[in-house]
Design a protein around this motif. Sequence first.
Motif, short mmCIF file in Angstrom:
data_model
loop_
_atom_site.label_atom_id
_atom_site.label_comp_id
_atom_site.label_asym_id
_atom_site.label_seq_id
_atom_site.Cartn_x
_atom_site.Cartn_y
_atom_site.Cartn_z
N VAL A 45 -23.58 -84.16 -56.69
CA VAL A 45 -23.89 -84.50 -58.09
C VAL A 45 -23.95 -86.01 -58.25
O VAL A 45 -24.85 -86.54 -58.93
CB VAL A 45 -22.85 -83.87 -59.04
CG1 VAL A 45 -23.04 -84.42 -60.46
CG2 VAL A 45 -22.99 -82.36 -59.06
N VAL A 49 -27.27 -88.15 -59.42
CA VAL A 49 -27.27 -89.05 -60.57
C VAL A 49 -27.69 -90.47 -60.17
O VAL A 49 -28.55 -91.09 -60.81
CB VAL A 49 -25.88 -89.06 -61.24
CG1 VAL A 49 -25.80 -90.17 -62.28
CG2 VAL A 49 -25.60 -87.71 -61.88
N TRP A 200 -27.20 -84.42 -69.72
CA TRP A 200 -25.84 -84.86 -69.42
C TRP A 200 -25.04 -85.17 -70.69
O TRP A 200 -23.83 -85.43 -70.61
CB TRP A 200 -25.85 -86.09 -68.52
CG TRP A 200 -25.85 -85.73 -67.06
CD1 TRP A 200 -26.92 -85.42 -66.29
CD2 TRP A 200 -24.70 -85.65 -66.22
NE1 TRP A 200 -26.52 -85.15 -65.02
CE2 TRP A 200 -25.16 -85.29 -64.94
CE3 TRP A 200 -23.34 -85.86 -66.41
CZ2 TRP A 200 -24.30 -85.12 -63.85
CZ3 TRP A 200 -22.49 -85.70 -65.33
CH2 TRP A 200 -22.97 -85.33 -64.06
N ALA A 203 -21.83 -82.96 -71.20
CA ALA A 203 -20.74 -83.29 -70.28
C ALA A 203 -20.01 -84.54 -70.73
O ALA A 203 -18.77 -84.61 -70.69
CB ALA A 203 -21.29 -83.46 -68.87
N ASP A 234 -21.27 -77.84 -67.94
CA ASP A 234 -21.60 -77.68 -66.52
C ASP A 234 -22.99 -77.08 -66.35
O ASP A 234 -23.76 -77.47 -65.46
CB ASP A 234 -20.57 -76.78 -65.84
CG ASP A 234 -19.28 -77.51 -65.53
OD1 ASP A 234 -19.29 -78.75 -65.57
OD2 ASP A 234 -18.26 -76.85 -65.24
N GLN A 237 -25.52 -79.73 -67.06
CA GLN A 237 -25.46 -80.74 -66.01
C GLN A 237 -26.17 -80.27 -64.75
O GLN A 237 -26.94 -81.02 -64.13
CB GLN A 237 -23.99 -81.04 -65.70
CG GLN A 237 -23.78 -81.88 -64.46
CD GLN A 237 -22.32 -81.91 -64.06
OE1 GLN A 237 -21.43 -81.94 -64.89
NE2 GLN A 237 -22.07 -81.90 -62.77
N SER A 240 -29.96 -80.24 -64.97
CA SER A 240 -30.62 -81.53 -64.77
C SER A 240 -31.02 -81.73 -63.32
O SER A 240 -31.95 -82.49 -63.02
CB SER A 240 -29.70 -82.68 -65.21
OG SER A 240 -28.58 -82.80 -64.34
#
Length: 275
Positions: A45, A49, A200, A203, A234, A237, A240
């Motif tokens: 993750v 990002v 996001w 989150a 989650d 997230q 994404s």
Amino acid sequence: MTIVDFLVIIFNVIIYYILYYYFPFSFLHYTSTVSINEVINYVLVDCSVWLTVAFTVDRFVLICCQKLRERYCREKTAAVIITTLCVVSCIKNILLYFAFEPGYIIDNVEWAVDFKPAYFTWPGWITFNWIDIIFNPLLPYFLILLFNALTVRHIVMANRTRIALQGQHNTQNSDDPEMQSRRKSIILLFAISGTFIVLWIPAVVFFLISRITDGHFEPDQYTNPLLIADYTADMFQLLSSCTNTCIYALAQSKFREKLRNAIRSPFIAVIKLIK
């Protein structure tokens, strides 16, 4: 970016959220396996990002920095940046392996994981937790918004200057190759970084609310609003990480061509062997 996002889907969605729950008391529930999978999920993750951030910076340099572009926008530079981001993500998240303890023990076999009590009280772990949320996604949020704003500002000013020099109106520049190239670049940039920012948001909001209110919940309290919010955050997230692959497939002709070649290559090899 596509490879890392695909690995997120494999490890975090398929293994962690699907196989883990549908195959109870399998090796996936051993404490060591769960701990390793947790670390891998955090690493992937973070890589996903920060590769989005790197892509945003790359577009900024390519569009806005004429002198730096020749030295920065190269395959060697991309390889160094990708390697550095992956190594830093691994080093940062490997500490999480030592934050877990067995959830329960049956016949001397350790199953599942829980955070150690010290994780919530020891200043070192608290500091690590805040560094983790700053590292992902608060700082990426700031950097993506900053570089997007600078890129858009540069494109708008450059378009105005180009129109003024040509002595034409916007409607007469629709076939201008330079204008079309800039338009495609900004669409791709906002498609990738924009979906990251939107997906996001839950989150980030959940983290801030849970820290401000000091809210805690047990994993089996399925009616707890905080747990519902946590699972929802989650879900968005992880979503994404699915969008970048789709965006590349739709927007990048070279990506579509490489994908078609990869799909056709096994069949071409079989046909050659038969002939």
